[in-house]
Design an enzyme around this catalytic site. Structure first.
Site, PDB file in Angstrom:
ATOM      1  N   ASN A 319       0.843  -1.189   0.000  1.00  0.00           N
ATOM      2  CA  ASN A 319       0.000   0.000   0.000  1.00  0.00           C
ATOM      3  C   ASN A 319       0.879   1.239   0.000  1.00  0.00           C
ATOM      4  O   ASN A 319       2.073   1.179   0.318  1.00  0.00           O
ATOM      5  CB  ASN A 319      -1.014   0.011   1.148  1.00  0.00           C
ATOM      6  N   GLU A 320       0.287   2.351  -0.383  1.00  0.00           N
ATOM      7  CA  GLU A 320       1.074   3.552  -0.626  1.00  0.00           C
ATOM      8  C   GLU A 320       1.692   4.142   0.635  1.00  0.00           C
ATOM      9  O   GLU A 320       2.678   4.874   0.568  1.00  0.00           O
ATOM     10  CB  GLU A 320       0.233   4.614  -1.343  1.00  0.00           C
TER      11      GLU A 320
END
Length: 517
Positions: A319-320
């Site tokens: 995930n970012e």
């Protein structure tokens, strides 16, 4: 470094200041006690007024916490963030044009913190071109009073770039797990580390104050130097909040912080329904060793599907916010991950994304249109913002958008999206493969827009698919039926038919070396 209460720290903010805030989403490293104190001070005194709030990631519990503490008319003049989805009070002020509201790509804002820390003129990047962040469209504006150009279109060596302007920071709020007596801040119990260091450095560079919220104080010299994320030389004031939770929903999860490994296969199965179908169809795009991002929304269920199918450990989900591997969390805790293999600072994760490091991106859509554009940032009377969507969708080698074909009877495939968060034309120009997955049909981005390539078993083409769309797509000559296994109760058997790894150009050197041996 001075220790003080949250109420005393709130008094340091003056009218008209620019406030830079660290944290992410549903309470991940959010300095909530400090934000609550600022909100309380304004309610009691009417100050500080006219604040510019800058935070790369949306902050809040979907109700009143996080940035929601600041959602008071008069307190805020301007908000610049990746998203307002976690703070409906901020979105309401924007819709009522009571603040100057901007939502810009989360990754670009995160990376901008490093540019500000170094005193560089700003961030130049291709990310955001041809999206609503592009000044030729809306420049990231989400309210009529947002008139200033925060993003510029520039030419460099014959190519187009966007230039994100820096900010002079008066006060920065950061959060950690512990501080020693010299103000060194560790984050070992946080679910994410984000860009806390860059935020503190950016504030120091512009002569601003850095206020840190932590859960506890430890003796001088007791923190391992590699655990210190914000050195004490950058911290001006310290607020201790013993009741600080890891997120707004979880007091402490060793699986989120990496202190304990949990069995990833224990993730619950998705219940039958459209979300399960879409997540399963998305999972069919996986291949051995694929590096993926799961955006918030419908595709967070892919972690559940991958676990059920026994392939979660054969791919890498990220995930970012900086988690690599493990199982990304969903719902209000999106941004965390259970038992990740690594946690890197958010700017570096976006460097990897922007540089094409993702093999596959699985992102939700609110609507898509006849040109192949996708909107997740403003629709149906709601201001959401893009979050990391723009960076992820533009940087990935292939992108798969997912959602239901209708919502409450209204089409989500429309003639023209309300706001362009992803440009179909720009994807075609760059040769990027794109799929649009729904529970009734699958489309791919063709030369003229979305092309229908798969239809669910038992669906009537005209009535159930074309009849509920706002445009008529081209229909592929080889129109196929979606795999019936997607709709069955039993596992699909994905573990036995996962495609092999796609060769990476750099790995050819390994093959050459092996051949030489």
């Amino acid at each position: 470094m001075r220790r003080m209460s949250a109420a005393e720290a709130a008094l340091l903010l003056r009218d008209g200041d620019t406030l830079l805030i660290g944290g992410s989403g549903g309470g991940h490293a959010v300095p909530d006690a400090l934000l609550a104190a600022i909100g309380d001070r304004f309610r009691q005194s009417g100050h500080p007024r006219g604040i510019t709030a800058l935070h790369p990631v949306g902050l809040g519990d979907g109700k009143t916490r996080g940035a929601g503490h600041l959602a008071q008319e008069g307190l805020l003049k301007r908000v610049v963030s990746g998203t307002f989805v976690n703070s409906p009070g901020i979105a309401r002020l924007a819709l009522e044009d009571k603040i100057e509201a901007y939502t810009l790509p989360q990754g670009s804002l995160s990376q901008l913190m490093r540019e500000m820390a170094a005193g560089r003129p700003g961030l130049m990047t291709r990310i955001g071109l041809h999206s609503f962040a592009d000044p030729r469209l809306e420049g990231g504006r989400q309210s009529p009073s947002a008139r200033e150009d925060l993003v510029e279109l520039v030419q460099f060596r014959g190519e187009e770039y966007l230039f994100y302007r820096p900010y002079a920071v008066d006060v920065a709020l950061v959060r950690g797990s512990a501080a020693d007596e010299d103000g060194n801040i560790s984050m070992e119990h946080e679910a994410v580390t984000l860009e806390m260091l860059s935020i503190a450095q950016a504030a120091r560079r512009s002569g601003g104050l850095v206020i840190a919220q932590v859960k506890r104080i430890v003796p001088r010299g007791s923190l391992h130097p590699k655990l210190v994320k914000v050195p004490g030389i950058l911290v001006d004031a310290l607020v201790v909040e013993p009741e600080q939770w890891q997120t707004f929903e979880t007091e402490d999860s060793p699986a989120y912080s990496g202190h304990q490994r949990v069995a990833l296969e224990d993730i619950p199965r998705l219940p039958p329904g459209p979300r399960r179908v879409v997540a399963r169809r998305g999972a069919c795009e996986l291949f051995e060793g694929a590096i993926c991002n799961l955006g918030s929304g419908i595709f967070t269920g892919m972690a559940n599907v991958a676990a059920e199918e026994g392939v979660l450990r054969r791919v890498c989900l990220t995930n970012e916010q900086g988690n690599i591997g493990g199982a990304p969390a969903s719902g209000n805790e999106a941004g965390a991950a259970r038992s990740p293999d690594a946690q890197v600072d958010q700017p570096y994760q976006f460097d990897f994304y922007d540089g094409g490091g993702l093999d596959l991106a699985f992102l939700s859509f609110a609507e898509f249109d006849a040109e192949g554009n996708v909107n997740v940032s403003r629709f149906g009377g709601r201001i959401v913002g893009p979050g990391g969507f723009v960076n992820i969708s533009q940087g990935a080698k292939s992108v798969i958008f997912g959602g239901t074909l209708t919502a409450n009877g209204a089409p989500k495939a429309v003639q023209r999206v309300e706001q362009v968060t992803f440009s179909g034309a720009y994807a075609r120009q760059r040769g990027q493969p794109v799929l649009y997955v729904t529970e009734r049909a699958v489309f791919r981005l063709g030369a003229e827009g979305p092309e229908l390539v798969e239809i669910a078993p038992g669906m009537d083409l005209e009535k159930d698919v074309l009849g509920v769309m706002g445009f008529r797509p081209r229909i592929a000559p080889e129109l196929r039926e979606m795999d019936p296994a997607l709709f069955a109760e039993a596992p699909m058997g994905l573990a036995h038919r996962l495609p092999p790894a796609r060769p990476r150009a750099a790995l050819r050197r390994l093959g050459m070396a092996e051949a030489a041996d």
